[in-house]
Design a protein around this motif. Structure first.
Motif, PDB file in Angstrom:
ATOM      1  N   ARG A  51      -4.797 -22.357  -5.680  1.00 16.49           N
ATOM      2  CA  ARG A  51      -4.570 -21.062  -5.672  1.00 16.49           C
ATOM      3  C   ARG A  51      -2.950 -20.696  -5.848  1.00 16.49           C
ATOM      4  O   ARG A  51      -2.027 -21.478  -5.432  1.00 16.49           O
ATOM      5  CB  ARG A  51      -4.778 -20.301  -4.576  1.00 16.49           C
ATOM      6  N   GLN A  52      -2.745 -19.976  -7.048  1.00 16.07           N
ATOM      7  CA  GLN A  52      -1.449 -19.605  -7.257  1.00 16.07           C
ATOM      8  C   GLN A  52      -0.581 -18.873  -6.085  1.00 16.07           C
ATOM      9  O   GLN A  52      -1.257 -17.913  -5.404  1.00 16.07           O
ATOM     10  CB  GLN A  52      -1.051 -18.580  -8.388  1.00 16.07           C
ATOM     11  N   ALA A  58       4.604  -7.374  -1.365  1.00 11.83           N
ATOM     12  CA  ALA A  58       3.726  -6.384  -1.915  1.00 11.83           C
ATOM     13  C   ALA A  58       4.225  -5.925  -3.342  1.00 11.83           C
ATOM     14  O   ALA A  58       5.219  -5.855  -3.515  1.00 11.83           O
ATOM     15  CB  ALA A  58       3.220  -5.360  -1.295  1.00 11.83           C
ATOM     16  N   PRO A  59       3.181  -6.132  -4.257  1.00 14.11           N
ATOM     17  CA  PRO A  59       3.653  -5.799  -5.754  1.00 14.11           C
ATOM     18  C   PRO A  59       4.013  -4.084  -5.758  1.00 14.11           C
ATOM     19  O   PRO A  59       3.507  -3.390  -4.798  1.00 14.11           O
ATOM     20  CB  PRO A  59       2.529  -5.977  -6.514  1.00 14.11           C
ATOM     21  N   SER A  60       4.672  -3.736  -6.722  1.00 12.01           N
ATOM     22  CA  SER A  60       4.734  -2.309  -7.095  1.00 12.01           C
ATOM     23  C   SER A  60       3.131  -1.601  -7.196  1.00 12.01           C
ATOM     24  O   SER A  60       2.558  -2.373  -7.631  1.00 12.01           O
ATOM     25  CB  SER A  60       5.759  -1.736  -7.708  1.00 12.01           C
ATOM     26  N   ASP A 124     -13.368 -10.473   4.747  1.00 17.24           N
ATOM     27  CA  ASP A 124     -12.205 -10.744   4.318  1.00 17.24           C
ATOM     28  C   ASP A 124     -11.003 -10.869   5.311  1.00 17.24           C
ATOM     29  O   ASP A 124     -11.098  -9.676   6.127  1.00 17.24           O
ATOM     30  CB  ASP A 124     -11.771 -10.287   3.093  1.00 17.24           C
ATOM     31  N   PRO A 125     -10.211 -11.918   5.547  1.00 16.60           N
ATOM     32  CA  PRO A 125      -9.165 -11.788   6.607  1.00 16.60           C
ATOM     33  C   PRO A 125      -7.952 -10.801   6.039  1.00 16.60           C
ATOM     34  O   PRO A 125      -8.028 -10.530   5.177  1.00 16.60           O
ATOM     35  CB  PRO A 125      -8.818 -13.014   6.838  1.00 16.60           C
ATOM     36  N   PRO A 126      -7.314 -10.215   7.069  1.00 23.78           N
ATOM     37  CA  PRO A 126      -6.229  -9.399   6.499  1.00 23.78           C
ATOM     38  C   PRO A 126      -5.209 -10.201   5.682  1.00 23.78           C
ATOM     39  O   PRO A 126      -5.029 -11.551   5.889  1.00 23.78           O
ATOM     40  CB  PRO A 126      -5.537  -9.118   7.879  1.00 23.78           C
ATOM     41  N   LEU A 127      -4.727  -9.428   4.569  1.00 21.69           N
ATOM     42  CA  LEU A 127      -4.009 -10.113   3.668  1.00 21.69           C
ATOM     43  C   LEU A 127      -2.467  -9.228   3.515  1.00 21.69           C
ATOM     44  O   LEU A 127      -2.306  -8.411   2.499  1.00 21.69           O
ATOM     45  CB  LEU A 127      -4.556 -10.050   2.251  1.00 21.69           C
ATOM     46  N   PRO A 128      -1.705  -9.722   4.259  1.00 21.49           N
ATOM     47  CA  PRO A 128      -0.209  -8.991   4.204  1.00 21.49           C
ATOM     48  C   PRO A 128       0.434  -9.094   2.844  1.00 21.49           C
ATOM     49  O   PRO A 128       0.103 -10.229   2.215  1.00 21.49           O
ATOM     50  CB  PRO A 128       0.619  -9.779   5.269  1.00 21.49           C
ATOM     51  N   GLY A 129       0.857  -8.150   2.444  1.00 18.34           N
ATOM     52  CA  GLY A 129       1.699  -8.279   1.234  1.00 18.34           C
ATOM     53  C   GLY A 129       0.761  -7.845  -0.113  1.00 18.34           C
ATOM     54  O   GLY A 129       1.123  -8.439  -1.171  1.00 18.34           O
ATOM     55  N   SER A 130      -0.242  -7.300   0.342  1.00 16.74           N
ATOM     56  CA  SER A 130      -1.290  -7.019  -0.783  1.00 16.74           C
ATOM     57  C   SER A 130      -1.556  -5.491  -0.912  1.00 16.74           C
ATOM     58  O   SER A 130      -1.488  -4.776  -0.201  1.00 16.74           O
ATOM     59  CB  SER A 130      -2.682  -7.650  -0.548  1.00 16.74           C
ATOM     60  N   VAL A 131      -2.004  -5.014  -2.244  1.00 17.49           N
ATOM     61  CA  VAL A 131      -2.325  -3.644  -2.650  1.00 17.49           C
ATOM     62  C   VAL A 131      -3.679  -3.659  -2.725  1.00 17.49           C
ATOM     63  O   VAL A 131      -4.078  -4.321  -3.855  1.00 17.49           O
ATOM     64  CB  VAL A 131      -1.259  -3.131  -3.704  1.00 17.49           C
ATOM     65  N   ALA A 132      -4.410  -3.127  -2.235  1.00 26.96           N
ATOM     66  CA  ALA A 132      -5.970  -2.764  -2.650  1.00 26.96           C
ATOM     67  C   ALA A 132      -6.284  -1.591  -3.533  1.00 26.96           C
ATOM     68  O   ALA A 132      -5.764  -0.570  -3.519  1.00 26.96           O
ATOM     69  CB  ALA A 132      -6.842  -2.349  -1.171  1.00 26.96           C
ATOM     70  N   VAL A 133      -7.095  -1.983  -4.646  1.00 29.67           N
ATOM     71  CA  VAL A 133      -7.376  -1.029  -5.686  1.00 29.67           C
ATOM     72  C   VAL A 133      -8.786  -0.983  -5.573  1.00 29.67           C
ATOM     73  O   VAL A 133      -9.358  -2.138  -5.863  1.00 29.67           O
ATOM     74  CB  VAL A 133      -6.622  -1.541  -6.949  1.00 29.67           C
ATOM     75  N   GLY A 134      -9.261   0.237  -5.471  1.00 26.07           N
ATOM     76  CA  GLY A 134     -10.578   0.591  -5.804  1.00 26.07           C
ATOM     77  C   GLY A 134     -11.303   0.783  -7.036  1.00 26.07           C
ATOM     78  O   GLY A 134     -10.462   0.769  -7.915  1.00 26.07           O
ATOM     79  N   VAL A 156      -1.877  -9.213  -5.354  1.00 25.43           N
ATOM     80  CA  VAL A 156      -0.632  -9.750  -4.469  1.00 25.43           C
ATOM     81  C   VAL A 156       0.306 -10.078  -5.532  1.00 25.43           C
ATOM     82  O   VAL A 156       0.430 -10.341  -6.870  1.00 25.43           O
ATOM     83  CB  VAL A 156      -1.108 -11.040  -3.864  1.00 25.43           C
ATOM     84  N   ARG A 157       1.869 -10.057  -5.171  1.00 21.45           N
ATOM     85  CA  ARG A 157       2.912 -10.534  -5.929  1.00 21.45           C
ATOM     86  C   ARG A 157       3.116 -11.954  -5.962  1.00 21.45           C
ATOM     87  O   ARG A 157       3.070 -12.646  -4.942  1.00 21.45           O
ATOM     88  CB  ARG A 157       4.092  -9.620  -5.668  1.00 21.45           C
ATOM     89  N   THR A 158       3.194 -12.689  -7.103  1.00 19.62           N
ATOM     90  CA  THR A 158       3.295 -13.964  -7.115  1.00 19.62           C
ATOM     91  C   THR A 158       4.813 -14.250  -6.999  1.00 19.62           C
ATOM     92  O   THR A 158       5.649 -13.598  -7.091  1.00 19.62           O
ATOM     93  CB  THR A 158       2.725 -14.549  -8.429  1.00 19.62           C
ATOM     94  N   THR A 159       5.214 -15.734  -6.617  1.00 19.24           N
ATOM     95  CA  THR A 159       6.556 -16.217  -6.557  1.00 19.24           C
ATOM     96  C   THR A 159       7.363 -15.915  -7.889  1.00 19.24           C
ATOM     97  O   THR A 159       8.493 -15.892  -7.524  1.00 19.24           O
ATOM     98  CB  THR A 159       6.409 -17.383  -5.981  1.00 19.24           C
ATOM     99  N   ASP A 160       6.728 -15.916  -8.876  1.00 21.42           N
ATOM    100  CA  ASP A 160       7.354 -15.745 -10.105  1.00 21.42           C
ATOM    101  C   ASP A 160       7.814 -14.233 -10.417  1.00 21.42           C
ATOM    102  O   ASP A 160       8.336 -13.740 -11.597  1.00 21.42           O
ATOM    103  CB  ASP A 160       6.797 -16.479 -11.404  1.00 21.42           C
ATOM    104  N   GLY A 161       7.320 -13.266  -9.560  1.00 24.32           N
ATOM    105  CA  GLY A 161       7.505 -12.052  -9.570  1.00 24.32           C
ATOM    106  C   GLY A 161       6.237 -11.169 -10.278  1.00 24.32           C
ATOM    107  O   GLY A 161       6.571 -10.060 -10.615  1.00 24.32           O
ATOM    108  N   GLY A 162       5.464 -11.889 -10.718  1.00 27.29           N
ATOM    109  CA  GLY A 162       4.406 -11.204 -11.432  1.00 27.29           C
ATOM    110  C   GLY A 162       3.257 -10.729 -10.300  1.00 27.29           C
ATOM    111  O   GLY A 162       3.464 -10.794  -9.322  1.00 27.29           O
ATOM    112  N   ALA A 163       2.198 -10.120 -10.814  1.00 34.05           N
ATOM    113  CA  ALA A 163       0.953  -9.558 -10.059  1.00 34.05           C
ATOM    114  C   ALA A 163      -0.255 -10.085 -10.311  1.00 34.05           C
ATOM    115  O   ALA A 163      -0.490 -10.328 -11.505  1.00 34.05           O
ATOM    116  CB  ALA A 163       1.184  -8.063  -9.923  1.00 34.05           C
TER     117      ALA A 163
END
Length: 555
Positions: A51-52, A58-60, A124-134, A156-163
């Motif tokens: 997994r990346q 959190a991403p914007s 699913d367990p809680p995922l801090p730093g994520s944005v849920a999109v329906g 989620v926001r990845t370590t290279d700044g992407g999403a």
């Protein structure tokens, strides 16, 4: 991916997004001076499971919307590799997306982001730093139709700044886990219902519930087993077993089931009666009620799991005198014929006696019947040939024929005596080799009431075989008079007191080993019933109250 599908991708909605772990992202910003982007960007790294790695921030909202839209567009087009590459676990996502396509037999798919609160993903367990999109899905399944549902992706926001879309089985459907899968399959018909005649399930009645195995056999013998439906289910990933139905395209149709002849009101009364007389199951009590005009079984109850009401085989005592009296009447003995009731009578050295040594010196056959006198009946044995009692039982009352009630039953037996006078005497009073159960004796009373034997049945559409001949009208009228005399002034008077309508009864006390079994059979208007209580003593003491309770409940 080789599985191209026709698609429509909905426009991105600029509505509200749910930001899981928003507080965590703000705390991290405060610790670095309050500027989310002040730290140098790090390159993405892979975790141990392929997994990346997420950055923890959190991403914007814009990043989340764009990542979700791109993923949904690729998934909808059937570009499994592209869609999987937009997640943080491409290998697992590729397998999951391909399985979704194949297991649902997908023709086309539309996916569109939605506004408002996204669908919950309970596994699913809680995922801090994520944005849920329906999103809203419309999956068109080959040969079935369209299944629509609401889903959720978490970005989620990845370590290279992407999403990236965080991959989980719940991306495919909110209720999926790693141990389950979606399947399009047949939905088996609901089990056919087994009910009383008014549609109430037999589980409401303990004695009928105990017959469930026999009733299921009757169900399997019927040709109509229903029609399967079609739908989408959650199944065990390994077992394939259906765990939940998510959508139904076509409802299954259950088989026609079994609607028994049982009258729920009488069945409930019978259940209470055998429970009381069976002392909570500590002794055997059984009961059957029959509709005299049709032979339909209205109630069958047992205090113990064994269906003694249908399958018992034991001496019925003086209830057998109904059949004996019919044979005597057909052979020229009138109800008023002299038949002195002696305290004791010897037949080839064998002593026969009455209950408590009673005697009625000037008794008639009618008196002997009402008082249940053994010696008065036995004294008339020379009026019957060796095979006459057995012939009367079989040809008029159907006893000794093979009955088909719908569940296993044991038929009543009255064997020919073969010239043995002691055996003949014993058979005339329901001892010797005579074998009966409450089903048989309820049918005997019903035959007297209607004048014609009607084979008892628990299923209304079963064929009913007739006996060789009906009771002669004269004999039927005489028997009804004798049974009425028993009910109003004889041994059954105490039990039958207060019951309105046309009534008739006969008590029975049977010696079986060291025990004395209680028997009672009676009718009230169109309902005939019989009961046996093992070790219950005199017929009016235990079996009688049980029968009365059922007759009192009849209309």
């Amino acid at each position: 991916m080789g599985r191209a599908a026709k698609v429509t991708v909905g426009a991105v909605c600029a509505g509200m997004l749910s930001v899981a772990g928003y507080g965590v992202a703000n705390i991290a910003g405060a610790l670095t001076g309050g500027h989310r982007g002040s730290a140098p960007a790090a390159r993405a790294t892979a975790t141990g499971d392929g997994r990346q790695a997420a950055s923890g921030e959190a991403p914007s909202a814009g990043q989340a919307r764009q990542a979700a839209q791109s993923f949904l567009a690729a998934w909808a087009k059937g570009d499994t590799a592209d869609a999987a590459g937009l997640t943080d676990d491409p290998a697992a996502a590729a397998d999951g997306l391909a399985g979704y396509h194949d297991d649902l037999h997908l023709d086309s798919l539309t996916l569109a982001p939605t506004a408002g609160t996204p669908a919950a993903t309970p596994h699913d367990p809680p995922l801090p730093g994520s944005v849920a999109v329906g999103f809203h899905a419309g999956a068109r399944l080959s040969g079935l139709g369209t299944w629509a549902y609401d889903g959720t992706v978490r970005v989620v926001r990845t370590t290279d700044g992407g999403a990236k879309v965080h991959w989980s089985p719940s991306v495919l459907h909110p209720r999926l886990t790693g141990q389950t899968a979606l399947r399009a399959r047949d939905l088996p018909p609901a089990p056919p219902r087994i009910t009383d005649r008014d549609g109430r399930p037999v589980d409401a009645y303990p004695s009928l519930k105990a017959l469930a195995g026999d009733l299921q056999e009757a169900l399997r013998a019927r040709p109509d087993d229903g029609t399967p439906g079609k739908g989408v289910v959650i199944a065990g990933a390994e077992s394939g077993d259906t765990l939940a139905v998510l959508h139904t395209f076509r409802r299954s149709r259950p088989g026609r089931g079994l609607r028994l002849t049982v009258d729920g009101r009488l069945q409930a009364a019978a259940e209470r009666a055998v429970a009381e007389q069976g002392r909570g199951g500590s002794r055997l009590a059984s009961l059957v009620a029959v509709e005299a005009s049709t032979g339909r079984i209205l109630a069958v109850a047992n205090s113990q799991p064994f269906n003694a009401a249908f399958q018992g085989a034991t001496a019925p005592g003086s209830t057998m005198k109904i059949v004996t009296a019919a044979a005597l009447l057909e052979h020229g003995v009138s109800p008023g014929a002299a038949a002195p009731c002696r305290a004791h009578l010897y037949v080839d050295g064998k002593e026969f006696h009455n209950v408590e040594g009673s005697a009625i010196p000037g008794a008639t056959l009618r008196d002997d019947f009402a008082a249940s006198c053994n010696t008065g009946f036995i004294a008339l044995r020379d009026r019957l040939g060796d095979g006459d009692l057995a012939a009367e039982a079989r040809d008029v009352f159907g006893l000794g024929m093979t009955w088909h009630t719908g569940v296993p039953n044991r038929d009543g037996q009255v064997p020919p005596t073969g010239g043995d006078e002691v055996e003949k005497a014993a058979d005339m009073i329901g001892q010797g080799r005579v074998q009966m159960n409450p089903l048989a004796m309820a049918s005997v009373a019903a035959t007297v009431r209607s004048g014609v034997f009607r084979e008892p049945v628990l299923l209304p559409d079963l064929p009913q075989q007739p006996a060789a001949r009906p009771l002669p009208a004269r004999v039927a009228a005489q028997l009804r008079g004798m049974m009425r005399a028993t009910a109003v002034r004889g041994t059954a008077a105490g039990v039958m007191a207060g019951l309105g309508g046309t009534v008739g009864a006969k008590t029975g006390t049977a010696e079986v080993g060291r025990a004395t079994d209680s028997w009672f059979t009676a009718y009230r208007d169109g309902v005939a019933a019989a009961a046996m209580v093992q070790g219950g003593g005199h017929g009016s003491a235990a079996a009688g109250p049980a029968v009365r309770a059922v007759l009192a409940a009849s209309r």
